[in-house]
Motif scaffolding. Structure first.
Motif, PDB file in Angstrom:
ATOM      1  N   LEU A  36       0.825  -1.208   0.000  1.00  0.00           N
ATOM      2  CA  LEU A  36       0.000   0.000   0.000  1.00  0.00           C
ATOM      3  C   LEU A  36       0.860   1.258   0.000  1.00  0.00           C
ATOM      4  CD1 LEU A  36      -3.041   0.511  -0.005  1.00  0.00           C
ATOM      5  CD2 LEU A  36      -2.921   0.786   2.479  1.00  0.00           C
ATOM      6  N   LEU A  37       1.951   1.229   0.748  1.00  0.00           N
ATOM      7  CA  LEU A  37       2.867   2.366   0.758  1.00  0.00           C
ATOM      8  C   LEU A  37       3.484   2.579  -0.619  1.00  0.00           C
ATOM      9  CD1 LEU A  37       4.424   4.539   2.347  1.00  0.00           C
ATOM     10  CD2 LEU A  37       6.130   2.782   2.877  1.00  0.00           C
ATOM     11  N   GLN A  38       3.893   1.490  -1.264  1.00  0.00           N
ATOM     12  CA  GLN A  38       4.482   1.590  -2.595  1.00  0.00           C
ATOM     13  C   GLN A  38       3.487   2.149  -3.608  1.00  0.00           C
ATOM     14  OE1 GLN A  38       7.644   1.501  -1.658  1.00  0.00           O
ATOM     15  NE2 GLN A  38       8.154   0.387  -3.523  1.00  0.00           N
ATOM     16  N   LEU A  39       2.238   1.658  -3.534  1.00  0.00           N
ATOM     17  CA  LEU A  39       1.222   2.151  -4.467  1.00  0.00           C
ATOM     18  C   LEU A  39       0.930   3.626  -4.208  1.00  0.00           C
ATOM     19  CD1 LEU A  39      -0.842   1.787  -6.677  1.00  0.00           C
ATOM     20  CD2 LEU A  39      -2.430   0.814  -4.992  1.00  0.00           C
ATOM     21  N   SER A  40       0.855   4.031  -2.950  1.00  0.00           N
ATOM     22  CA  SER A  40       0.603   5.439  -2.624  1.00  0.00           C
ATOM     23  C   SER A  40       1.700   6.326  -3.192  1.00  0.00           C
ATOM     24  CB  SER A  40       0.516   5.618  -1.100  1.00  0.00           C
ATOM     25  OG  SER A  40      -0.580   4.901  -0.555  1.00  0.00           O
ATOM     26  N   GLY A  85       1.112   9.060  -6.058  1.00  0.00           N
ATOM     27  CA  GLY A  85       1.116  10.369  -5.419  1.00  0.00           C
ATOM     28  C   GLY A  85      -0.146  10.659  -4.635  1.00  0.00           C
ATOM     29  N   TYR A  86      -0.733   9.620  -4.023  1.00  0.00           N
ATOM     30  CA  TYR A  86      -1.985   9.791  -3.275  1.00  0.00           C
ATOM     31  C   TYR A  86      -2.000   8.791  -2.136  1.00  0.00           C
ATOM     32  CZ  TYR A  86      -7.016  10.579  -2.557  1.00  0.00           C
ATOM     33  OH  TYR A  86      -8.244  10.908  -2.030  1.00  0.00           O
ATOM     34  N   ASP A  87      -2.242   9.259  -0.920  1.00  0.00           N
ATOM     35  CA  ASP A  87      -2.187   8.406   0.272  1.00  0.00           C
ATOM     36  C   ASP A  87      -3.423   7.505   0.340  1.00  0.00           C
ATOM     37  OD1 ASP A  87      -1.764   7.210   2.695  1.00  0.00           O
ATOM     38  OD2 ASP A  87      -1.950   9.046   3.886  1.00  0.00           O
ATOM     39  N   LEU A  88      -3.199   6.189   0.272  1.00  0.00           N
ATOM     40  CA  LEU A  88      -4.296   5.209   0.294  1.00  0.00           C
ATOM     41  C   LEU A  88      -4.409   4.491   1.631  1.00  0.00           C
ATOM     42  CD1 LEU A  88      -3.576   3.655  -3.215  1.00  0.00           C
ATOM     43  CD2 LEU A  88      -5.503   5.146  -2.631  1.00  0.00           C
ATOM     44  N   LEU A 140     -10.586   0.799  -5.416  1.00  0.00           N
ATOM     45  CA  LEU A 140      -9.650   1.911  -5.470  1.00  0.00           C
ATOM     46  C   LEU A 140     -10.454   3.198  -5.415  1.00  0.00           C
ATOM     47  CD1 LEU A 140      -6.629   2.791  -6.040  1.00  0.00           C
ATOM     48  CD2 LEU A 140      -7.312   2.957  -8.439  1.00  0.00           C
ATOM     49  N   PRO A 141     -10.142   4.096  -4.476  1.00  0.00           N
ATOM     50  CA  PRO A 141     -10.945   5.329  -4.371  1.00  0.00           C
ATOM     51  C   PRO A 141     -10.763   6.227  -5.586  1.00  0.00           C
ATOM     52  CG  PRO A 141      -9.004   5.465  -2.981  1.00  0.00           C
ATOM     53  CD  PRO A 141      -9.059   4.053  -3.492  1.00  0.00           C
ATOM     54  N   GLU A 142     -11.663   7.192  -5.702  1.00  0.00           N
ATOM     55  CA  GLU A 142     -11.563   8.169  -6.778  1.00  0.00           C
ATOM     56  C   GLU A 142     -10.270   8.966  -6.598  1.00  0.00           C
ATOM     57  OE1 GLU A 142     -12.831   9.835 -10.285  1.00  0.00           O
ATOM     58  OE2 GLU A 142     -13.851   8.249  -9.147  1.00  0.00           O
ATOM     59  N   LEU A 143      -9.463   8.995  -7.633  1.00  0.00           N
ATOM     60  CA  LEU A 143      -8.181   9.699  -7.572  1.00  0.00           C
ATOM     61  C   LEU A 143      -8.301  11.067  -8.234  1.00  0.00           C
ATOM     62  CD1 LEU A 143      -5.761   6.780  -8.593  1.00  0.00           C
ATOM     63  CD2 LEU A 143      -6.383   7.527  -6.290  1.00  0.00           C
TER      64      LEU A 143
END
Length: 447
Positions: free
Chosen positions: A301-305, A309-312, A321-324
């Protein structure tokens, strides 16, 4: 390139233990190999024995305390490592990733020209602009500059670097001991660049390199990235999830290249492919499942965030996956964020499922199957207008690289799709690319 039959190009995207984020935990991996030169020497020599075009090293300019708890993400600096590998190899290309955001043109031009001389013409530069605040904070900046500003700096950076590489004409060296003339200084140029970002007098303190200049590689797939690549790049690395997506990217970039007055045949497009190979498809998928079981969701999750460029971290793993933010509002890696958004939407993936899909290649195409299936897919992409070759990214290096080299490469050779011997010595010759003209030459260059 003449009337020769078109054959594909294969690079090894060099990773110490593998491109799967949990490869370091696999029983076959030796974690100490991450910084062991003899390990990289073995990998490089295996790739050269298989007649691969080049080795490619990625790079980032930051890590974090959170990331290193679960992820083996430390690594050697690419130009340093490739300079050492130049000594223990003789034919395979050597491509290093270096950022235009955190370097100066003169230093970079000199380092790459040095590698090209030391390797007798095998150097390539993968041009990146970097994309995270963490990287910027290691170089006197609080935030990474906006996307378009990074590419604006990169364009001027490259313009200056090309001038430095061209500042010695090919025949400037005289080296006449009797007369005492070392160089024809009329063919060594001070160009006195003064621009928005850089002021550089020149010339470089190193003669023109064996292949004219190092090969220019680019890996951005955003609108800015594609336009930059079409203007400058000679090889393009890209992440594409499907044949249709790869075909669309290939067609788009090749047409942009033509609009810049360049030959599309002189630009090689290389998607990343992350294979796991088994005697059967079921065995390959079981190998992949074993790697997935070793992943840590907090690290994933940290890598994907960081990647988008968005904290998940506050979102449920079993939700979508939330709206980005809109792609153009993302300061970091825009094209990768869009690829990930499209993948999650197309396959209706939960966040947890998305993390596993990305674990093996960070958005590059993953394949778990037999050697025949992998060869079939590479051939399909190559022959159907999606690729000129591939960046090979084994999800597990130990065993996975051997599987590709020993099983897939021979099948491609048997189909007449890949070389059985090197026919050239420089990286440009491997790619079938021309030696570039010198912009300061007083007479047409003879190649």
């Amino acid at each position: 390139m003449g009337n020769q039959k078109r054959t594909l190009h294969l690079n090894l995207f060099l990773s110490s233990l593998g491109h799967h984020e949990a490869a370091w935990r696999h029983p076959s991996s030796r974690v100490e190999d991450i910084i062991d030169f003899s390990h990289f020497q073995r990998l490089a020599q295996k790739a050269e024995q298989a007649k691969l075009d080049s080795l490619f090293l990625a790079d980032r300019y930051a890590t974090s305390r959170k990331a290193v708890k679960y992820g083996a993400i430390s690594g050697l600096e690419p130009l340093t490592l490739l300079s050492a590998l130049a000594v223990v190899t003789s034919r395979i290309g050597l491509i290093a990733t270096v950022s235009t955001s955190f370097n100066e043109p003169f230093n970079l031009a000199r380092r790459f020209a040095s590698l090209d001389h030391l390797s007798k013409g095998r150097a390539g530069w993968n041009i990146i602009t970097s994309g995270t605040d963490g990287e910027a904070q290691n170089f006197n900046c609080e935030r990474i500059p906006e996307h378009h500003l990074r590419y604006e700096r990169a364009a001027e950076f490259l313009d200056v670097t090309l001038k430095l590489w061209d500042s010695w004409e090919a025949d400037a060296l005289i080296q006449d001991k009797a007369s005492g003339i070392y160089a024809d200084n009329s063919k060594v140029h001070e160009f006195n660049h003064k621009g928005k970002h850089f002021a550089v007098r020149g010339p470089l303190n190193l003669p023109r390199s064996p292949q004219g200049r190092p090969l220019l590689v680019q890996a951005g797939s955003s609108e800015d990235g594609k336009d930059f690549a079409a203007r400058y790049a000679e090889a393009i690395f890209t992440a594409q999830q499907s044949l249709a997506d790869a075909q669309a990217f290939y067609s788009d970039v090749k047409s942009r290249v033509a609009r810049y007055g360049r030959s599309p045949e002189q630009v090689v497009i290389l998607p990343g492919i992350c294979p796991i190979i088994g005697e059967s498809e079921a065995e390959a998928k079981e190998k992949e499942a074993q790697l997935h079981e070793l992943t840590h969701p907090a690290y994933s999750l940290l890598q994907l965030s960081n990647r988008i460029g968005y904290d998940l971290s506050s979102y449920p793993l079993d939700g979508p996956l939330p709206e980005l933010p809109a792609t153009e509002q993302i300061a970091g890696h825009q094209s990768r964020a869009q690829l990930i958004r499209d993948l999650a939407e197309r396959e209706s993936l939960t966040l947890r499922q998305l993390l596993l899909r990305l674990a093996g290649g960070r958005g590059h195409r993953t394949i778990a199957g037999t050697a025949e299936q992998v060869a079939d897919e590479l051939e399909a992409w190559f022959t159907q207008g999606a690729a000129d070759g591939f960046n090979i990214m084994p999800q597990l290096t130990n065993g996975g690289l051997e599987d590709f080299i020993d099983q897939v490469v021979p099948k491609l050779q048997q189909r007449g799709l890949f070389r059985t011997e090197y026919t050239g010595h420089t990286l440009r010759e491997h790619y079938g690319l021309d030696v570039p003209a010198n912009q300061f030459a007083s007479a047409p260059q003879v190649h």
